[in-house]
Scaffold this motif. Structure first.
Motif, PDB file in Angstrom:
ATOM      1  N   ALA A 191      -5.702  13.355   3.325  1.00  0.00           N
ATOM      2  CA  ALA A 191      -5.598  12.000   2.764  1.00  0.00           C
ATOM      3  C   ALA A 191      -6.228  11.857   1.384  1.00  0.00           C
ATOM      4  O   ALA A 191      -5.954  10.878   0.690  1.00  0.00           O
ATOM      5  CB  ALA A 191      -6.243  10.992   3.713  1.00  0.00           C
ATOM      6  N   ILE A 192      -7.054  12.831   0.969  1.00  0.00           N
ATOM      7  CA  ILE A 192      -7.773  12.691  -0.298  1.00  0.00           C
ATOM      8  C   ILE A 192      -7.419  13.767  -1.325  1.00  0.00           C
ATOM      9  O   ILE A 192      -7.289  13.477  -2.515  1.00  0.00           O
ATOM     10  CB  ILE A 192      -9.308  12.696  -0.061  1.00  0.00           C
ATOM     11  CG1 ILE A 192      -9.701  11.565   0.887  1.00  0.00           C
ATOM     12  CG2 ILE A 192     -10.070  12.558  -1.376  1.00  0.00           C
ATOM     13  CD1 ILE A 192     -11.176  11.560   1.265  1.00  0.00           C
ATOM     14  N   ALA A 193      -7.264  15.009  -0.884  1.00  0.00           N
ATOM     15  CA  ALA A 193      -7.108  16.143  -1.811  1.00  0.00           C
ATOM     16  C   ALA A 193      -6.019  15.931  -2.863  1.00  0.00           C
ATOM     17  O   ALA A 193      -6.217  16.189  -4.048  1.00  0.00           O
ATOM     18  CB  ALA A 193      -6.835  17.425  -1.027  1.00  0.00           C
ATOM     19  N   LYS A 194      -4.859  15.460  -2.439  1.00  0.00           N
ATOM     20  CA  LYS A 194      -3.734  15.258  -3.363  1.00  0.00           C
ATOM     21  C   LYS A 194      -4.060  14.189  -4.410  1.00  0.00           C
ATOM     22  O   LYS A 194      -3.568  14.239  -5.540  1.00  0.00           O
ATOM     23  CB  LYS A 194      -2.489  14.847  -2.572  1.00  0.00           C
ATOM     24  CG  LYS A 194      -1.208  14.738  -3.395  1.00  0.00           C
ATOM     25  CD  LYS A 194      -0.652  16.101  -3.735  1.00  0.00           C
ATOM     26  CE  LYS A 194       0.713  16.003  -4.391  1.00  0.00           C
ATOM     27  NZ  LYS A 194       1.236  17.318  -4.800  1.00  0.00           N
ATOM     28  N   LEU A 195      -4.903  13.233  -4.042  1.00  0.00           N
ATOM     29  CA  LEU A 195      -5.255  12.142  -4.950  1.00  0.00           C
ATOM     30  C   LEU A 195      -6.208  12.599  -6.046  1.00  0.00           C
ATOM     31  O   LEU A 195      -6.138  12.125  -7.178  1.00  0.00           O
ATOM     32  CB  LEU A 195      -5.902  10.994  -4.157  1.00  0.00           C
ATOM     33  CG  LEU A 195      -5.065  10.352  -3.054  1.00  0.00           C
ATOM     34  CD1 LEU A 195      -5.929   9.386  -2.233  1.00  0.00           C
ATOM     35  CD2 LEU A 195      -3.863   9.629  -3.644  1.00  0.00           C
ATOM     36  N   VAL A 196      -7.108  13.524  -5.700  1.00  0.00           N
ATOM     37  CA  VAL A 196      -8.133  13.938  -6.666  1.00  0.00           C
ATOM     38  C   VAL A 196      -7.828  15.272  -7.341  1.00  0.00           C
ATOM     39  O   VAL A 196      -8.447  15.607  -8.344  1.00  0.00           O
ATOM     40  CB  VAL A 196      -9.527  13.991  -5.988  1.00  0.00           C
ATOM     41  CG1 VAL A 196      -9.916  12.622  -5.457  1.00  0.00           C
ATOM     42  CG2 VAL A 196      -9.582  15.022  -4.877  1.00  0.00           C
ATOM     43  N   GLN A 197      -6.865  16.027  -6.776  1.00  0.00           N
ATOM     44  CA  GLN A 197      -6.466  17.315  -7.373  1.00  0.00           C
ATOM     45  C   GLN A 197      -4.947  17.423  -7.405  1.00  0.00           C
ATOM     46  O   GLN A 197      -4.374  18.333  -6.815  1.00  0.00           O
ATOM     47  CB  GLN A 197      -7.048  18.477  -6.556  1.00  0.00           C
ATOM     48  CG  GLN A 197      -8.563  18.487  -6.447  1.00  0.00           C
ATOM     49  CD  GLN A 197      -9.046  19.677  -5.648  1.00  0.00           C
ATOM     50  OE1 GLN A 197      -9.048  20.820  -6.100  1.00  0.00           O
ATOM     51  NE2 GLN A 197      -9.449  19.416  -4.411  1.00  0.00           N
ATOM     52  N   PRO A 198      -4.270  16.515  -8.071  1.00  0.00           N
ATOM     53  CA  PRO A 198      -2.805  16.479  -8.022  1.00  0.00           C
ATOM     54  C   PRO A 198      -2.111  17.741  -8.534  1.00  0.00           C
ATOM     55  O   PRO A 198      -1.032  18.089  -8.039  1.00  0.00           O
ATOM     56  CB  PRO A 198      -2.452  15.268  -8.889  1.00  0.00           C
ATOM     57  CG  PRO A 198      -3.650  15.052  -9.755  1.00  0.00           C
ATOM     58  CD  PRO A 198      -4.820  15.446  -8.922  1.00  0.00           C
ATOM     59  N   SER A 199      -2.700  18.430  -9.488  1.00  0.00           N
ATOM     60  CA  SER A 199      -2.045  19.634 -10.026  1.00  0.00           C
ATOM     61  C   SER A 199      -2.358  20.875  -9.198  1.00  0.00           C
ATOM     62  O   SER A 199      -1.669  21.892  -9.303  1.00  0.00           O
ATOM     63  CB  SER A 199      -2.465  19.861 -11.482  1.00  0.00           C
ATOM     64  OG  SER A 199      -3.849  20.111 -11.576  1.00  0.00           O
ATOM     65  N   THR A 200      -3.377  20.810  -8.367  1.00  0.00           N
ATOM     66  CA  THR A 200      -3.784  21.956  -7.534  1.00  0.00           C
ATOM     67  C   THR A 200      -3.118  21.925  -6.168  1.00  0.00           C
ATOM     68  O   THR A 200      -2.668  22.952  -5.659  1.00  0.00           O
ATOM     69  CB  THR A 200      -5.317  21.968  -7.346  1.00  0.00           C
ATOM     70  OG1 THR A 200      -5.942  22.024  -8.627  1.00  0.00           O
ATOM     71  CG2 THR A 200      -5.761  23.153  -6.513  1.00  0.00           C
TER      72      THR A 200
END
Length: 331
Positions: free
Chosen positions: A104-113
């Motif tokens: 729920a969080i990773a994509k929001l804070v690391q969109p290019s990774t």
């Protein structure tokens, strides 16, 4: 009249086709599983996620009649293992046991990774359980209640700091939610090793810390740290003596939990997903499983795939608002 007969004929054919499809799906699920199932845990062995997964998997194996094997695929804060699960065949033989930070969080804070989308690339099976975080403080902090703490930090903006296990984690998001809701400016200090922030808190080296309940309770019970409150709207059954931060009117909207859930790759047969959900339900009804999960401070849920999908969407929406408002970036 002729058109009416044609429409009826078409409807009958469509109904028959759908029934045949459902019959094939049901037969497929009855056949499943024929071999051991791999459950990817995207973190190292021995951590809370790993222990929780193994506890649930043991009784799932009994329900399914096949061994559920835990596969630890650690790396990049859970991203490596999650991406491997996203690319797995949607046949029910590779599952993902994951948490809020990766889903729920990773994509929001690391969109290019992050190369996966938790809603598009995965099929939710069941939310296993949730647990609150705890806002803890050093013993020397001149505040003992949430109200006293808010008055202290408001009178000294930017002079007090809180530790977390890293930028962009659920702990960080919880800290920033407290900043936003309480209209305070407590400075974030990310740690690479979670245990170190507890050591520094006990040693009065840092003012505050956001801690998982299971990490905070032993130190609070032994008198090593102060606890101001938990981050769930209501008190935790595992620690009913601890107040919820939401009990303070200025923090009534604070609501961040650590959670554990089981997923399958997208496009996994619905009947197989339901079979897996039933296996989870069987596991969570076991007295030993419930006791072990309760020891970690987990509030057991075990909801349906549809309910879990709704919960996941709500979590992403909630975290997205905080991440944007606080400009949280982990890359």
């Amino acid at each position: 009249m002729k058109k009416t007969r044609q429409k009826k004929s078409l409807a009958v054919k469509l109904a028959a086709a759908l029934a045949a499809l459902l019959a094939v799906s049901a037969a497929h699920a009855q056949d499943y599983p024929k071999r051991p199932i791999s459950m990817i845990v995207p973190f190292a062995a021995g951590g809370t996620s790993d222990v929780t997964a193994r506890t649930v998997a043991e009784q799932m194996s009994v329900a399914l009649g096949q061994t559920v094997v835990i596969e630890n695929v650690a790396g990049a804060g859970g991203i490596v293992g999650t991406q491997r699960a996203a690319r797995a065949a949607p046949d029910g033989y590779t599952l993902l046991f994951s948490v809020e930070s990766t889903m729920a969080i990773a994509k929001l804070v690391q969109p290019s990774t992050v190369q996966y989308d938790s809603q598009k690339d995965f099929q939710p099976i069941s939310l296993i359980g949730t647990s609150p975080l705890v806002l803890a403080g050093k013993k020397e902090l001149p505040a003992n209640t949430t109200d006293e703490l808010l008055k202290l930090v408001r009178a000294n903006p930017g002079k007090f700091s809180y530790a977390t296990s890293g930028t962009g984690t659920s702990l960080h998001v919880a800290g920033e939610m407290i900043n936003m809701e309480g209209k305070v400016a407590i400075v974030h200090v990310p740690y690479r090793v979670g245990a170190q922030m507890v050591t520094d808190l006990i040693g009065n080296q840092i003012d505050l810390a956001m801690l998982p309940l299971v990490m905070a309770l032993p130190n609070y019970r032994s008198g090593n740290i102060k606890v101001f409150g938990t981050t769930e709207p209501t008190r935790s059954p595992a620690a009913p003596d601890l107040p919820s931060l939401a009990e303070h009117p200025d923090l009534r909207n604070v609501n961040v939990t650590v959670w554990f859930g089981l997923f399958a790759p997208a496009k996994t047969d619905g009947a197989i997903v339901e079979r897996l959900h039933q296996a989870v339900a069987f596991s969570l009804q076991d007295a030993d499983v419930r006791a072990k999960l309760a020891e970690t401070g987990l509030r057991i849920v075990g909801d349906s795939p549809a309910e879990f999908a709704v919960f996941l969407a709500q979590e992403i929406e909630k975290f997205s608002a905080i991440v944007k408002a606080a400009n949280i970036k982990a890359e």
